[in-house]
Design an enzyme around this catalytic site. Structure first.
Site, short mmCIF file in Angstrom:
data_model
loop_
_atom_site.label_atom_id
_atom_site.label_comp_id
_atom_site.label_asym_id
_atom_site.label_seq_id
_atom_site.Cartn_x
_atom_site.Cartn_y
_atom_site.Cartn_z
N GLU A 317 -10.60 -51.20 36.01
CA GLU A 317 -10.27 -52.51 36.56
C GLU A 317 -10.51 -53.58 35.50
OE1 GLU A 317 -11.04 -52.43 41.37
OE2 GLU A 317 -12.52 -53.40 40.10
N CYS A 318 -9.52 -54.37 35.20
CA CYS A 318 -9.62 -55.52 34.30
C CYS A 318 -10.24 -55.11 32.97
CB CYS A 318 -10.41 -56.64 34.98
SG CYS A 318 -10.17 -58.26 34.23
N GLY A 319 -11.50 -55.43 32.71
CA GLY A 319 -12.11 -55.03 31.46
C GLY A 319 -12.11 -53.53 31.26
N TYR A 321 -9.83 -51.56 32.34
CA TYR A 321 -8.45 -51.26 31.98
C TYR A 321 -8.23 -51.48 30.49
CZ TYR A 321 -3.29 -51.92 32.19
OH TYR A 321 -1.92 -51.85 32.01
N SER A 417 -5.52 -51.44 35.94
CA SER A 417 -4.82 -52.71 36.10
C SER A 417 -5.83 -53.83 35.99
CB SER A 417 -4.10 -52.77 37.45
OG SER A 417 -5.02 -53.02 38.49
#
Length: 426
Positions: A317-319, A321, A417
């Site tokens: 998730e985010c970081g 990713y 993502s």
């Protein structure tokens, strides 16, 4: 009750942390909450009172999940609002627009306004009166004045609020030393604060000297009864990255996974630990852009992650990713090789804020969820995608239904993502 304000920067966090510590010191089992999609403030709430803090999000959370959040127990519940009291998105989501006022209306909890009165006096009465009358289903029960310059300033502000018919529950003098350090996504994380307990103790002493704590406790109202809400874990045994670079995961998700019977096994990429034996590996968001060199040098972690991904699902998730991708360019323009499990290349040197609610429809499966599943979540980062060559993980729109280019990626057992998952759409 809900601690709210007309806008960000009014002093909500000072009041919230001080109040939580005061209540805990007085023997009250206080249950903290944070309105909206915030993954930093809840850690400060826990540090203040010793209880896990949970999010209340009317846009992303369906009624069952909200009710489960509100059934956390304790003698008293206090929620910290986000932005301004009525600020949300234009298009309602699962239970509302994401505004703190939605939670006040859904729960019946009274709202205490924190007002920065710098540069104003009687006019704060007009501001508070307007907020009190803006939504008939929201009850503004009182006001705490913040950054009061002098006894005369205090007296003039109180005149305006008396005309508005709103009680003043406290008046906090202007203090330049009561602030927490900030970073590009908000406050510096609680675990990184060098002397957090002393700072919170100072907030508590400040509130005891200038706020009527007895009147605040008398305002507290009952909550909404809870009912079960199932949150599907991504696996039976979950390897969860957890350190200063990987810490942004919503508390209700972890709690829901455990309640569903999953075992969460933390490990630290920054300590060069490989993922432990598990069914799935989950890399949350955080600040990998600040630790890119250390992550790139963590050979044991990267090799272990690559081995894990050969046979079992890995999601970022985010970081997280960004770390699954090929390259992360830090703020100084230095390119660091990441895991290379996805073709993603990102840059923190090219900064642009990406912020808002997201509605995703999975185009491919991700751990525990089938293609076609609809998810609600939140995106907040400054990094820019340089290339995203793999198959998209999802079709993603903002809260108004406008498609966004950050679709996520998937390749083999690996997915990721910029979406911070909050809830599955029923």
């Amino acid at each position: 009750m809900i601690i709210a304000a007309p806008a960000s920067g009014q002093g909500k966090t000072t009041v919230m942390l001080g109040l939580l510590r005061c209540l805990a010191e007085d023997g009250v089992a206080v249950q903290p909450y944070k309105c909206g999609p915030d993954y930093i403030d809840p850690a400060f709430h826990r540090a203040a009172c010793g209880r896990d803090s949970f999010n209340l999000d009317s846009w992303a959370m369906p009624g069952g999940l909200l009710a489960a959040q509100l059934a956390r127990g304790g003698d008293m519940a206090v929620a910290e609002g986000s932005m301004g009291l009525f600020d949300g998105v234009a298009m309602p989501g699962a239970s509302g627009t994401g505004a703190s006022a939605d939670m006040a209306a859904l729960t019946g909890w009274p709202v205490v306004l924190v007002l920065d009165v710098s540069g104003a006096a009687q006019t704060v009465g007009a501001l508070a009166a307007g907020m009190a009358r803006f939504r008939p289903d929201v009850r503004v029960a009182g006001v705490i004045l913040n950054r009061v310059a002098s006894p005369r300033h205090d007296r003039l502000c109180r005149l305006g609020l008396a005309a508005a018919g709103l009680p003043v529950l406290g008046a906090l003098p202007r203090r330049g030393d009561l602030s927490l350090p900030e970073r590009h996504l908000g406050l510096v994380q609680a675990v990184e604060h060098p002397d957090l307990d002393r700072a919170i103790a100072a907030y508590a002493a400040f509130l005891r000297a200038h706020v009527d704590l007895g009147a605040l406790r008398a305002l507290a109202a009952g909550g909404v009864a809870g009912r079960p809400c199932r949150i599907r874990p991504p696996g039976q045994r979950i390897a969860l990255a957890q350190d200063a670079a990987f810490s942004f995961v919503y508390p209700h998700l972890l709690d829901g996974w455990r309640t569903a019977g999953a075992e969460i096994v933390p490990f630290s990429p920054l300590a060069d630990q490989p993922p432990p034996v598990a069914d799935v590996c989950w890399l949350p968001g955080g600040y990998p852009e600040l630790h890119a060199g250390a992550i790139a040098a963590a050979g044991t972690f990267l090799a272990g992650l690559r081995r894990f991904a050969q046979t079992r699902p890995v999601h970022g998730e985010c970081g997280g990713y960004m770390v699954l991708g090929e390259v992360l360019v830090d703020g100084n323009g230095v390119a660091h090789e990441m895991a290379g499990l996805l073709g993603l290349r990102t840059s923190y040197e090219r900064r642009r804020m990406h912020l808002g609610y997201r509605l995703a429809t999975l185009a491919a499966p991700m751990p525990g969820l089938a293609a076609g599943t609809r998810l609600r979540g939140h995106e907040f980062h400054y990094s820019t995608i340089l290339s995203q060559p793999d198959a998209p993980l999802a079709m993603i729109t903002d809260a108004d239904g406008t498609p966004v280019p950050e679709t996520g990626s998937c390749r083999g057992h690996v997915s990721g993502s910029f979406l911070h998952l909050i809830a599955e759409v029923p």
